[in-house]
Write a protein that holds these residues in place. Structure first.
Motif, PDB file in Angstrom:
ATOM      1  N   LEU A  38       0.857  -1.185   0.000  1.00  0.00           N
ATOM      2  CA  LEU A  38       0.000   0.000   0.000  1.00  0.00           C
ATOM      3  C   LEU A  38       0.887   1.227   0.000  1.00  0.00           C
ATOM      4  O   LEU A  38       1.582   1.509   0.986  1.00  0.00           O
ATOM      5  N   GLU A  39       0.916   1.928  -1.127  1.00  0.00           N
ATOM      6  CA  GLU A  39       1.741   3.124  -1.255  1.00  0.00           C
ATOM      7  C   GLU A  39       0.991   4.327  -0.708  1.00  0.00           C
ATOM      8  O   GLU A  39      -0.177   4.544  -1.023  1.00  0.00           O
ATOM      9  N   ASP A  46       8.205   4.814   6.958  1.00  0.00           N
ATOM     10  CA  ASP A  46       7.356   4.493   8.101  1.00  0.00           C
ATOM     11  C   ASP A  46       6.052   5.261   7.994  1.00  0.00           C
ATOM     12  O   ASP A  46       5.904   6.370   8.503  1.00  0.00           O
ATOM     13  N   ALA A  47       5.099   4.650   7.309  1.00  0.00           N
ATOM     14  CA  ALA A  47       3.825   5.333   7.083  1.00  0.00           C
ATOM     15  C   ALA A  47       3.083   5.580   8.387  1.00  0.00           C
ATOM     16  O   ALA A  47       2.345   6.552   8.525  1.00  0.00           O
ATOM     17  N   MET A  48       3.260   4.707   9.383  1.00  0.00           N
ATOM     18  CA  MET A  48       2.506   4.822  10.627  1.00  0.00           C
ATOM     19  C   MET A  48       2.932   6.039  11.435  1.00  0.00           C
ATOM     20  O   MET A  48       2.213   6.505  12.310  1.00  0.00           O
ATOM     21  N   GLU A  56      -7.589   5.949   9.298  1.00  0.00           N
ATOM     22  CA  GLU A  56      -7.667   5.816   7.849  1.00  0.00           C
ATOM     23  C   GLU A  56      -6.711   4.728   7.366  1.00  0.00           C
ATOM     24  O   GLU A  56      -7.058   3.909   6.518  1.00  0.00           O
ATOM     25  N   LEU A  57      -5.506   4.722   7.940  1.00  0.00           N
ATOM     26  CA  LEU A  57      -4.532   3.700   7.566  1.00  0.00           C
ATOM     27  C   LEU A  57      -5.046   2.308   7.906  1.00  0.00           C
ATOM     28  O   LEU A  57      -4.911   1.371   7.115  1.00  0.00           O
ATOM     29  N   MET A  58      -5.626   2.184   9.094  1.00  0.00           N
ATOM     30  CA  MET A  58      -6.112   0.873   9.518  1.00  0.00           C
ATOM     31  C   MET A  58      -7.272   0.408   8.654  1.00  0.00           C
ATOM     32  O   MET A  58      -7.448  -0.776   8.398  1.00  0.00           O
ATOM     33  N   PHE A  88       3.174  -1.291   4.179  1.00  0.00           N
ATOM     34  CA  PHE A  88       3.117   0.085   3.714  1.00  0.00           C
ATOM     35  C   PHE A  88       4.481   0.396   3.106  1.00  0.00           C
ATOM     36  O   PHE A  88       5.452   0.659   3.822  1.00  0.00           O
ATOM     37  N   GLU A  89       4.566   0.362   1.810  1.00  0.00           N
ATOM     38  CA  GLU A  89       5.856   0.577   1.154  1.00  0.00           C
ATOM     39  C   GLU A  89       5.634   0.829  -0.333  1.00  0.00           C
ATOM     40  O   GLU A  89       4.604   0.455  -0.902  1.00  0.00           O
TER      41      GLU A  89
END
Length: 274
Positions: A38-39, A46-48, A56-58, A88-89
């Motif tokens: 998930l880009e 580190d998207a978190m 939203e991320l979850m 997330f990468e």
């Protein structure tokens, strides 16, 4: 081909690739690693810890995991060991890293090719994976209900730099029990006599243990058309080619193989990095 990595963006072309991977896994008692990246439009990996809202991320993460679980229950995957990876990468980075860290024997990816919304080699993740992956990459353009690699075409100038990736080509064709059709494409701008071309191929092949191999010399106006026309003339099942990490697709005749070759080939293409 015991361990096969399959990236998915949940598109129909990704499903075509997964179905081919399933066929390969069943024939080789192998396993499939299903990967979804998930880009996110943020700096850093580190998207978190970014400015994105955690709920939203979850939401996106849970939705992706649910889709992965749904795919893993597909009938065509029954009897195959399938695991999933969600990260997330950046897609191409995650695919390459997971291919190497999980010691994948093969990455199988779907591609729209020239007939899709956009051509595969225009700033796409697929281009970056093909260019940089040390693991062979098999590109699937359409649904292949009975995938096989019986007739495998590999064009080259049979130079010294091709020998290292060619070891993986030999490993691939021997595992698939393929008939390897090695071809030297003779063009007006790079013409070799039959005697010279045949001698180069014979000396090159002599260094490898290939179960089933035939050499050919094919004349055409350029290398790209020559490969496609030759593959069509023998009704090839798959086309193999070497790629170069620094220059993208490596042209074995001073330059680079046209991206059109991969974009426009209707047959599956497998790439091996120099």
């Amino acid at each position: 081909m015991k361990r096969i990595l399959v990236p998915t963006d949940f598109s129909k072309h990704a499903e075509y690739a997964l179905k081919v991977a399933a066929q390969i896994a069943k024939k080789n008692d192998g396993e499939i690693i299903l990967v979804h990246m998930l880009e996110l439009p943020s700096s850093g990996n580190d998207a978190m810890s970014s400015s994105h809202d955690i709920p939203e991320l979850m939401f996106f993460k849970n939705a992706a995991l649910a889709r992965l679980d749904q795919i893993m229950d597909a009938e065509y995957l029954k009897g195959i060991k399938v695991s999933r990876i969600f990260q997330f990468e950046m897609a191409f980075e995650g695919i390459i890293k997971n291919g190497e860290s999980h010691n994948a024997d093969l990455i199988v990816m779907g591609s729209h090719g020239a007939n899709g919304v956009q051509e595969m080699f225009i700033g796409s993740n697929t281009e970056k994976v093909v260019r940089n992956s040390s693991v062979p990459v098999l590109l699937i353009k359409r649904e292949e209900e009975n995938f096989n690699a019986n007739k495998f075409v590999f064009a080259s100038d049979f130079s010294e730099e091709i020998k290292k990736p060619f070891e993986k080509v030999v490993d691939f064709v021997n595992k698939f029990n393929s008939h390897l059709h090695l071809v030297n494409i003779n063009t007006p701008n790079n013409f070799k006599s039959t005697k010279v071309a045949q001698k180069a191929m014979d000396e090159f092949v002599a260094e490898f243990k290939i179960n089933n191999c035939t050499t050919h010399i094919y004349n055409d106006i350029n290398v790209e058309k020559g490969i496609l026309h030759f593959a069509k003339s023998i009704d090839a099942d798959i086309i193999g080619m070497s790629t170069h990490g620094r220059k993208g697709l490596s042209h074995f005749f001073n330059g680079s193989i046209s991206e059109d070759l991969v974009n426009h080939a209707k047959r599956p293409v497998v790439t091996f990095k120099i």
